[in-house]
Design a protein around this motif. Structure first.
Motif, PDB file in Angstrom:
ATOM      1  N   MET A 113       0.813  -1.206   0.064  1.00  0.00           N
ATOM      2  CA  MET A 113       0.195   0.098  -0.040  1.00  0.00           C
ATOM      3  C   MET A 113       0.775   1.161  -0.024  1.00  0.00           C
ATOM      4  N   ASN A 114       0.482   2.223  -0.817  1.00  0.00           N
ATOM      5  CA  ASN A 114       1.113   3.499  -0.821  1.00  0.00           C
ATOM      6  C   ASN A 114       0.218   4.604  -0.274  1.00  0.00           C
ATOM      7  N   ILE A 115       0.626   4.994   0.812  1.00  0.00           N
ATOM      8  CA  ILE A 115      -0.095   6.219   1.472  1.00  0.00           C
ATOM      9  C   ILE A 115       0.505   7.798   1.194  1.00  0.00           C
ATOM     10  N   ILE A 116       1.690   7.824   0.710  1.00  0.00           N
ATOM     11  CA  ILE A 116       2.202   8.784   0.448  1.00  0.00           C
ATOM     12  C   ILE A 116       1.804   9.488  -0.705  1.00  0.00           C
ATOM     13  N   ASP A 117       1.673   9.134  -1.953  1.00  0.00           N
ATOM     14  CA  ASP A 117       1.212   9.558  -2.997  1.00  0.00           C
ATOM     15  C   ASP A 117      -0.143  10.435  -2.899  1.00  0.00           C
ATOM     16  N   LYS A 118      -0.922   9.685  -1.949  1.00  0.00           N
ATOM     17  CA  LYS A 118      -2.235  10.474  -1.710  1.00  0.00           C
ATOM     18  C   LYS A 118      -2.200  11.745  -1.348  1.00  0.00           C
ATOM     19  N   LEU A 119      -0.919  12.108  -0.591  1.00  0.00           N
ATOM     20  CA  LEU A 119      -0.883  13.377   0.052  1.00  0.00           C
ATOM     21  C   LEU A 119      -0.594  14.426  -0.998  1.00  0.00           C
ATOM     22  N   HIS A 120      -0.030  14.107  -2.142  1.00  0.00           N
ATOM     23  CA  HIS A 120       0.176  14.750  -3.215  1.00  0.00           C
ATOM     24  C   HIS A 120      -0.768  15.225  -4.092  1.00  0.00           C
ATOM     25  N   GLN A 121      -2.102  14.917  -3.899  1.00  0.00           N
ATOM     26  CA  GLN A 121      -3.179  15.452  -4.557  1.00  0.00           C
ATOM     27  C   GLN A 121      -3.423  16.845  -4.345  1.00  0.00           C
ATOM     28  N   GLU A 122      -3.808  17.596  -5.154  1.00  0.00           N
ATOM     29  CA  GLU A 122      -4.032  19.183  -4.988  1.00  0.00           C
ATOM     30  C   GLU A 122      -4.941  19.606  -3.873  1.00  0.00           C
ATOM     31  N   PHE A 123      -5.896  18.854  -3.481  1.00  0.00           N
ATOM     32  CA  PHE A 123      -6.919  19.356  -2.536  1.00  0.00           C
ATOM     33  C   PHE A 123      -6.175  19.009  -1.185  1.00  0.00           C
ATOM     34  N   VAL A 124      -5.330  17.928  -1.040  1.00  0.00           N
ATOM     35  CA  VAL A 124      -4.651  17.577   0.110  1.00  0.00           C
ATOM     36  C   VAL A 124      -3.438  18.810   0.394  1.00  0.00           C
ATOM     37  N   VAL A 125      -2.694  19.115  -0.708  1.00  0.00           N
ATOM     38  CA  VAL A 125      -1.810  20.152  -0.567  1.00  0.00           C
ATOM     39  C   VAL A 125      -2.154  21.413  -0.179  1.00  0.00           C
ATOM     40  N   ASP A 126      -3.401  21.791  -1.031  1.00  0.00           N
ATOM     41  CA  ASP A 126      -4.128  23.107  -0.590  1.00  0.00           C
ATOM     42  C   ASP A 126      -4.185  23.196   0.839  1.00  0.00           C
ATOM     43  N   LYS A 127      -4.864  21.876   1.406  1.00  0.00           N
ATOM     44  CA  LYS A 127      -5.330  22.079   2.967  1.00  0.00           C
ATOM     45  C   LYS A 127      -3.980  22.117   3.695  1.00  0.00           C
ATOM     46  N   ILE A 128      -2.916  21.386   3.520  1.00  0.00           N
ATOM     47  CA  ILE A 128      -1.707  21.417   4.120  1.00  0.00           C
ATOM     48  C   ILE A 128      -1.110  22.928   4.247  1.00  0.00           C
ATOM     49  N   LYS A 129      -1.326  23.662   2.966  1.00  0.00           N
ATOM     50  CA  LYS A 129      -0.775  24.913   2.824  1.00  0.00           C
ATOM     51  C   LYS A 129      -1.576  26.269   3.474  1.00  0.00           C
ATOM     52  N   SER A 130      -2.654  25.659   3.601  1.00  0.00           N
ATOM     53  CA  SER A 130      -3.853  26.776   4.310  1.00  0.00           C
ATOM     54  C   SER A 130      -4.004  26.606   5.609  1.00  0.00           C
ATOM     55  N   THR A 131      -3.107  25.562   6.351  1.00  0.00           N
ATOM     56  CA  THR A 131      -3.625  25.213   7.583  1.00  0.00           C
ATOM     57  C   THR A 131      -2.666  26.245   8.627  1.00  0.00           C
ATOM     58  N   ASP A 132      -3.280  26.827   9.711  1.00  0.00           N
ATOM     59  CA  ASP A 132      -2.633  27.462  10.580  1.00  0.00           C
ATOM     60  C   ASP A 132      -2.059  26.399  11.638  1.00  0.00           C
TER      61      ASP A 132
END
Length: 373
Positions: free
Chosen positions: A5-24
């Motif tokens: 199973m690969n759970i790292i690639d999922k973090l590089h979806q655009e909506f996840v990256v946007d969530k990470i970048k917008s989080t305080d």
């Protein structure tokens, strides 16, 4: 060998990256992307060595009204996927069909981890809305199944579950998985080895019409805390490796073999020490666990008061997520101090921290949409 199973690639979806970048990251995210939800702490099986035995004894559930209101609150706070899990058996809740229908119609993806015995009650809803349904079987025949997954009423559920899975396989839009937890005498609780069932179980999964067969290692729970791999005998693991290596021949375009993240370490009879040098857990800003007994930072701490961030019976998702109690627990959850075990989210944590500090234009994006990060 089977696909890992690969759970790292999922973090590089655009909506996840946007969530990470917008989080305080000082004050917390606006809400989780994924919720693991225990609808109930009731279960119809009596599996030896059940990791949720203490909770199941409570026999508590959300009321119909509160469960459906929770669905609304999860939608309002921005949840993208809900995993129905346990705790108890998630499909045992009488209102779970209404819950799944609401989530599906509001574009919240659904994943289900189940013992399979209640699928037939919600067949059409599951077939329509579940992105994936993973059935915990651990056996290829009734004899092994009844030893590892006995029903409390004394009646075997094996044939019923297999036949139900066959029906779902014909109707489903999402994936159907057959889950096999490798058990041996080393697990205790009078458990006998199910290793001889590995290959025939995968054959059965393919005959049923499953999309994948997942083989997983077992863990010990010392003092109610996971997660140390059970160290099985050398002979048993050599036997298990031979059986798992046979699985490759079954894979094709319509049937996958999946090996859990830590399966290879279990076969090698080692557990690699995770060196956690980060002082907060970023994944707990993206995922959370909701149970009738409380809301917790993650499944590893299900039922532990020190990691309880709220009460979903009396508090809204908004109150829980932005409340002082969650802030206190988040500060307390220092992975290098309190998470001294093998965490399946360790790699995800390191990747989120990397994305968090990386310039936006240097982050690679995956052209895929899988909300179960």
């Amino acid at each position: 060998m089977p696909k890992k199973m690969n759970i790292i690639d999922k973090l590089h979806q655009e909506f996840v990256v946007d969530k990470i970048k917008s989080t305080d990251w000082e004050n917390g995210s606006s809400g989780p992307l994924v919720v693991e939800l225990d609808t109930t702490e009731v279960c119809n099986l009596a599996c030896p060595g059940c990791i949720s035995e203490d909770l199941v004894c409570n026999k508590t559930s959300f009321s119909r009204e509160r469960l459906l209101k929770l669905a609304e609150e999860m939608y309002e706070i921005g949840v993208k996927a809900v995993i129905l899990i346990g705790g108890g058996e998630p499909l045992a809740h009488p209102a779970v069909g209404e819950l799944m229908e609401y989530l599906g119609k509001h574009d919240i993806r659904i994943g289900i981890t189940t013992n399979g015995s209640f699928i037939d009650k919600y067949m059409d809803i599951i077939a329509e809305y579940s992105s994936w349904t993973r059935v915990s079987m651990d056996a290829a025949c009734q004899e092994t199944f009844d030893k590892l997954r006995p029903a409390k009423n004394g009646k075997s559920e094996f044939d019923h579950v297999v036949n139900t899975m066959k029906e779902l396989a014909k109707k489903k839009k999402g994936d159907l998985g057959f889950s096999f937890l490798v058990r041996t005498e080393a697990d205790g609780f009078g458990i006998e080895s199910n290793i001889p069932d590995i290959y025939p179980a995968a054959v059965l999964a393919k005959e049923i019409g499953c999309d994948y067969f997942e083989v997983k290692p077992s863990y010990s729970y010392v003092g109610g805390q996971a997660h140390a791999l059970v160290v099985h005998s050398k002979e048993r693991m050599e036997e298990a490796r031979r059986e798992i290596e046979r699985l490759d021949a079954l894979a094709d375009d319509n049937f996958r073999i999946v090996k859990a993240i830590n399966m290879e370490d279990s076969l090698a009879r080692v557990e690699h020490k995770q060196e956690k040098d980060y002082t907060f857990c970023p994944v707990t800003e993206l995922r959370t666990l909701i149970c009738p007994s409380g809301v917790y930072v993650c499944p590893y701490w299900r039922g532990k008061d020190s990691f309880r961030i709220g009460d979903a019976h009396t508090m809204s998702m908004e109150e829980i997520w932005h409340g002082e109690r969650r802030k206190e627990v988040q500060k307390f959850v220092n992975p290098c101090k309190v998470c001294d075990f093998h965490c399946l989210r360790h790699e995800s944590n390191m990747e989120v921290l990397k994305i968090k500090d990386q310039p936006q234009d240097e982050i690679w994006l995956k052209d895929e949409y899988d909300r179960f990060i």
